[in-house]
Design an enzyme around this catalytic site. Structure first.
Site, PDB file in Angstrom:
ATOM      1  N   LYS A   1       1.067  -0.343   4.916  1.00  0.00           N
ATOM      2  CA  LYS A   1      -0.289  -0.133   4.397  1.00  0.00           C
ATOM      3  C   LYS A   1      -1.100   0.818   5.267  1.00  0.00           C
ATOM      4  O   LYS A   1      -1.891   1.607   4.743  1.00  0.00           O
ATOM      5  CB  LYS A   1      -1.017  -1.461   4.259  1.00  0.00           C
ATOM      6  CG  LYS A   1      -1.333  -2.172   5.567  1.00  0.00           C
ATOM      7  CD  LYS A   1      -2.071  -3.471   5.332  1.00  0.00           C
ATOM      8  CE  LYS A   1      -2.393  -4.177   6.632  1.00  0.00           C
ATOM      9  NZ  LYS A   1      -3.277  -3.398   7.501  1.00  0.00           N
ATOM     10  N   THR A   2      -0.921   0.753   6.596  1.00  0.00           N
ATOM     11  CA  THR A   2      -1.692   1.642   7.469  1.00  0.00           C
ATOM     12  C   THR A   2      -1.315   3.092   7.224  1.00  0.00           C
ATOM     13  O   THR A   2      -2.169   3.982   7.209  1.00  0.00           O
ATOM     14  CB  THR A   2      -1.457   1.271   8.946  1.00  0.00           C
ATOM     15  OG1 THR A   2      -1.799  -0.094   9.148  1.00  0.00           O
ATOM     16  CG2 THR A   2      -2.301   2.139   9.860  1.00  0.00           C
TER      17      THR A   2
ATOM     18  N   ASP B   1      -9.619  -1.584   4.980  1.00  0.00           N
ATOM     19  CA  ASP B   1      -8.354  -2.231   5.316  1.00  0.00           C
ATOM     20  C   ASP B   1      -8.543  -3.751   5.319  1.00  0.00           C
ATOM     21  O   ASP B   1      -9.657  -4.245   5.492  1.00  0.00           O
ATOM     22  CB  ASP B   1      -7.901  -1.752   6.703  1.00  0.00           C
ATOM     23  CG  ASP B   1      -6.453  -2.115   6.994  1.00  0.00           C
ATOM     24  OD1 ASP B   1      -5.743  -2.555   6.075  1.00  0.00           O
ATOM     25  OD2 ASP B   1      -6.032  -1.942   8.161  1.00  0.00           O
ATOM     26  N   GLU B   2      -7.463  -4.508   5.132  1.00  0.00           N
ATOM     27  CA  GLU B   2      -7.484  -5.982   5.161  1.00  0.00           C
ATOM     28  C   GLU B   2      -8.594  -6.530   4.264  1.00  0.00           C
ATOM     29  O   GLU B   2      -9.344  -7.432   4.639  1.00  0.00           O
ATOM     30  CB  GLU B   2      -7.673  -6.489   6.608  1.00  0.00           C
ATOM     31  CG  GLU B   2      -6.628  -6.014   7.594  1.00  0.00           C
ATOM     32  CD  GLU B   2      -5.277  -6.694   7.427  1.00  0.00           C
ATOM     33  OE1 GLU B   2      -5.123  -7.470   6.463  1.00  0.00           O
ATOM     34  OE2 GLU B   2      -4.385  -6.440   8.245  1.00  0.00           O
TER      35      GLU B   2
ATOM     36  N   GLN C   1      -1.933 -12.971   1.901  1.00  0.00           N
ATOM     37  CA  GLN C   1      -2.142 -13.121   3.344  1.00  0.00           C
ATOM     38  C   GLN C   1      -3.601 -13.441   3.675  1.00  0.00           C
ATOM     39  O   GLN C   1      -4.044 -13.204   4.797  1.00  0.00           O
ATOM     40  CB  GLN C   1      -1.702 -11.859   4.090  1.00  0.00           C
ATOM     41  CG  GLN C   1      -0.209 -11.582   3.993  1.00  0.00           C
ATOM     42  CD  GLN C   1       0.224 -10.451   4.906  1.00  0.00           C
ATOM     43  OE1 GLN C   1       0.314 -10.600   6.124  1.00  0.00           O
ATOM     44  NE2 GLN C   1       0.492  -9.308   4.314  1.00  0.00           N
TER      45      GLN C   1
ATOM     46  N   ARG D   1       6.638 -12.769   9.574  1.00  0.00           N
ATOM     47  CA  ARG D   1       6.610 -12.172  10.922  1.00  0.00           C
ATOM     48  C   ARG D   1       8.030 -11.920  11.413  1.00  0.00           C
ATOM     49  O   ARG D   1       8.240 -11.126  12.325  1.00  0.00           O
ATOM     50  CB  ARG D   1       5.928 -13.108  11.931  1.00  0.00           C
ATOM     51  CG  ARG D   1       4.478 -13.493  11.684  1.00  0.00           C
ATOM     52  CD  ARG D   1       3.599 -12.321  11.382  1.00  0.00           C
ATOM     53  NE  ARG D   1       3.480 -12.143   9.939  1.00  0.00           N
ATOM     54  CZ  ARG D   1       3.024 -11.026   9.361  1.00  0.00           C
ATOM     55  NH1 ARG D   1       2.675  -9.991  10.113  1.00  0.00           N
ATOM     56  NH2 ARG D   1       2.930 -10.929   8.051  1.00  0.00           N
TER      57      ARG D   1
END
Length: 728
Positions: free
Chosen positions: A36-37, A221-222, A252, A612
């Site tokens: 995503k970044t 973002d987020e 998330q 993770r």
């Protein structure tokens, strides 16, 4: 710049997101590990290079300052040119920037200061005491939560109704007094940075129109972690010709307990219609087995937009499930497997133990110590949150703003200078009667010679020292000003005369504060100008200290196993992950089981933990667990049952079971009572405090214990003379 080669490096969904039409509102549903970044960064590079959008017309919002810096650096590297005028930062950082630029319109003093959580709590505790309320009934942290939650919901004390509830009525009274205190002292807490900037935009048409016309593109973002005031803030900044590009993952969203609203991502399509929705489902982190397990788990949530993660990195190993008899056996199993993987070439730093409650870490720490495995508990005290650093910063705050009551209270007798609690209480009473700051009340008390000679001299000396420092600091650079303050106030001498490792560490931290000031002056000094000189730079440095508060601590990790809560693990990745304590009542917790919305958030938290892991994932639980001083029996978590059987295998062990240690209250000098000591036990010593036994040598009255004490380090003690107490 030719961006086409950059698009060639992206997968099809990423290319679609990056090259959307300029005027498109977009919702990018980015699964864990889906890049995503990269999409955010290349979208901005695309707009600037291919659509010729000026960097000054872009606003990018992240959730950490570290992410903001990385984003800016990556864009500059892509464009091979520095960015000018682009706003990149956190919600709080950008809100702070707005309020600094429009302090008059926001009805704020020009040199307003930011309260961190501890200082906010200090003020609340003082207000509770002034109101003669019992802290056991009105816990300061509960009041703090009430105030911050109201601000996140965009409510002032005057907007609230008690609805016939006496408890709520008292909370509102404290909230109102807190607002008055902050207004008098020129203080804003973290929640205020957003709430006050939101009010500024809402109530001032000129300023709102200015920024709506300035920003052609807003990137977030987020997005799943936004709360109501952040969402409302974004809507106010969005003009008729502004496109909004948000990246997030509703699967998330795990911060509902601190105000985040997963509904924001679900309402985006309604509020910003029409919206282009793009799903990023290719994962670049985990094996397909891990992803399939996570997909199956999260599919049990009803309120989600839906996506399915996949990877081209192969199937990988099955998940391992281990059910221990108790928490000691669980910890022993985990450490056994850590040592096995380490012997096979995996570094300790590539392994993580995750848990739902921080209280679970103790038994793992004891076992790791006993087995001589290096470890680190993620989330230790951050640099700007350390007591000696906060003391120094409080002096700086009071230098540029004598009306800062929180700073005044923290440092008036720190280091000790003969100003006791009774003197401070008298100053507080004078401030209350005269409706003034503590500083002004102290000046009045000195002028009126209110106190006896000793207290009068001490208080007068403190005030004169601060006035003298204020003059000296005005003639120095920022790092020289900080260094002068450390010596003039006695903070440096306080720790210099204490010949202990702890004091030496505090001196090193104070020296690092001078280095931080020097680095800040180098990086930001050229951007700061004005008639106020060094006080303006000090003001900016203090804001920087609060907003930055210790980010980047993970950069200093050594090769050691990482222990952390599942919440803290978000955004990280490890080849090997253990999710522990997976029992009904613990994960998910008792309070979540009966509430569908909370249960879904707990499941999202498990999903975050599972994703993770890159190669190996262990799910662990215990039949019986001692936690919070109580022992309880539980069945395995429903989250384990929700993983398909073909993706998980049970681990069966042979050998003895680790039984809980029978605790004895006090060790005497009898040989019988000293034979029960063993590595990993937690004990308490009257002088040295709490510690963990690392090793035991000998027996009976001659037994020697090697103990690691939290406050004084390692000590060898005679068991028969130490008078140790076992801790649960």
């Amino acid at each position: 710049m030719d961006v086409s080669p950059l698009l060639d490096q992206l997968n099809e969904s990423q290319r679609q997101a990056v090259s959307l039409p300029d005027d498109a509102n977009a919702l990018i549903l980015a699964g864990a590990g889906s890049g995503k970044t990269r999409v955010l960064v290349q979208r901005m590079a695309w707009l600037m290079s291919m659509r010729h959008c000026s960097s000054s017309r872009l606003l990018a919002v992240t959730f950490t300052n570290k992410s903001a810096r990385e984003m800016r650096t990556r864009i500059e590297n892509l464009l091979s040119a520095p960015l000018h005028g682009m706003w990149v930062g956190t919600f709080h950082g950008l809100g702070h920037r707005l309020l600094r630029q429009h302090w008059q319109e926001a009805n704020l003093p020009q040199n307003f200061q930011i309260l961190d959580s501890d200082d906010q709590l200090r003020i609340i505790r003082r207000l509770i005491k002034a109101a003669k309320l019992d802290e056991s009934r009105w816990p300061p942290r509960q009041v703090q939560w009430f105030i911050n939650a109201r601000k996140d919901a965009m409510q002032r004390s005057t907007d609230l109704s008690n609805e016939g509830d006496d408890t709520v009525e008292q909370m509102i009274r404290i909230y109102r007094q807190y607002e008055i205190e902050c207004q008098k002292s020129g203080l804003l807490d973290f929640a205020d940075l957003l709430f006050r900037s939101y009010q500024l935009l809402k109530n001032n048409d000129t300023i709102r129109t200015l920024y709506q016309s300035r920003f052609a593109h807003i990137m977030v973002d987020e997005f799943q972690d936004t709360n109501p005031v952040q969402y409302a803030w974004l809507k106010l900044l969005t003009g008729e010709h502004t496109s909004v590009f948000v990246v997030g993952d509703d699967d998330q969203s795990i911060y509902g307990w601190r105000g985040a609203c997963v509904e924001n991502i679900q309402h985006f399509e309604r509020d910003f219609h029409p919206v282009h929705t793009v799903r990023l489902e290719q994962n670049y982190r985990s094996t397909n087995t891990i992803l399939n397990a996570a997909n199956a788990l999260i599919a049990n949530n009803q309120q989600r937009l839906g996506k399915n993660l996949w990877s081209d990195s192969g199937e990988g190993d099955l998940l391992r499930y281990y059910r221990a008899t108790n928490e000691l056996e669980e910890a022993g199993f985990v450490v056994d497997r850590i040592l096995q993987h380490q012997q096979q070439g995996l570094k300790y730093e590539q392994m993580a133990i995750l848990y739902r409650s921080n209280a679970q870490s103790r038994v793992f720490e004891e076992n790791l110590i006993a087995r001589r495995v290096p470890y680190r508990v993620y989330g230790g005290l951050r640099f700007f949150e350390r007591a000696e650093i906060k003391d120094a910063l409080s002096y700086l705050r009071l230098l540029i703003n004598p009306q800062d009551n929180a700073a005044f209270e923290r440092i008036i007798n720190n280091p000790t200078r003969g100003i006791g609690q009774r003197t401070l209480d008298s100053i507080r009473n004078q401030a209350k009667m005269s409706d003034s700051s503590l500083w002004d009340a102290a000046l009045f008390c000195v002028e009126q010679q209110t106190f006896a000679a000793r207290a009068h001299k001490a208080l007068q000396g403190f005030l004169q020292m601060m006035d003298r420092l204020r003059q000296h600091v005005a003639e120095k650079t920022l790092p020289d000003a900080v260094e002068t303050l450390l010596h003039e106030t006695g903070l440096w001498a306080l720790y210099k005369k204490q010949l202990t490792e702890t004091a030496q560490a505090k001196l090193e931290n104070l020296a690092e504060l001078v280095s931080a000031a020097r680095q800040f002056e180098i990086e930001e000094g050229g951007l700061i100008s004005g008639d106020e000189g060094v006080s303006e730079i000090l003001n900016a440095f203090l804001s920087h200290a609060v907003l930055e508060a210790g980010e980047g601590q993970a950069d200093t990790w050594d090769d050691c196993v990482q222990l952390m809560s599942l919440h803290a693990a978000k955004g990280l990745e490890f080849p090997l992950v253990f999710i522990t304590g997976m029992e009904e009542g613990l994960f998910p917790g008792h309070r979540s089981i009966s509430e569908p919305a909370k249960l879904e958030e707990e499941r999202r938290l498990c999903y975050v933990g599972m994703t993770r892991a890159e190669q190996w994932l262990y799910l662990c639980c215990a039949e019986r667990r001692r936690l919070y001083g109580n022992e309880f029996y539980a069945r395995p978590s429903r989250f384990i049952q929700e993983v398909p059987e073909n993706l998980i295998e049970s681990v069966r062990l042979t050998g003895s079971v680790r039984r809980p240690i029978t605790r004895q209250k006090t060790v005497t000098n009898s040989s019988a009572s000293t034979q029960g000591f063993s590595s990993g036990q937690r004990v308490s010593h009257q002088k040295f405090g709490e510690g963990t036994i690392l090793n035991a040598e000998g027996s009976g009255n001659s037994q020697r214990l090697h103990i690691n004490f939290a406050n004084v380090g390692n000590k060898w003690l005679m068991a028969s003379l130490a008078n140790l107490q076992f801790l649960p």
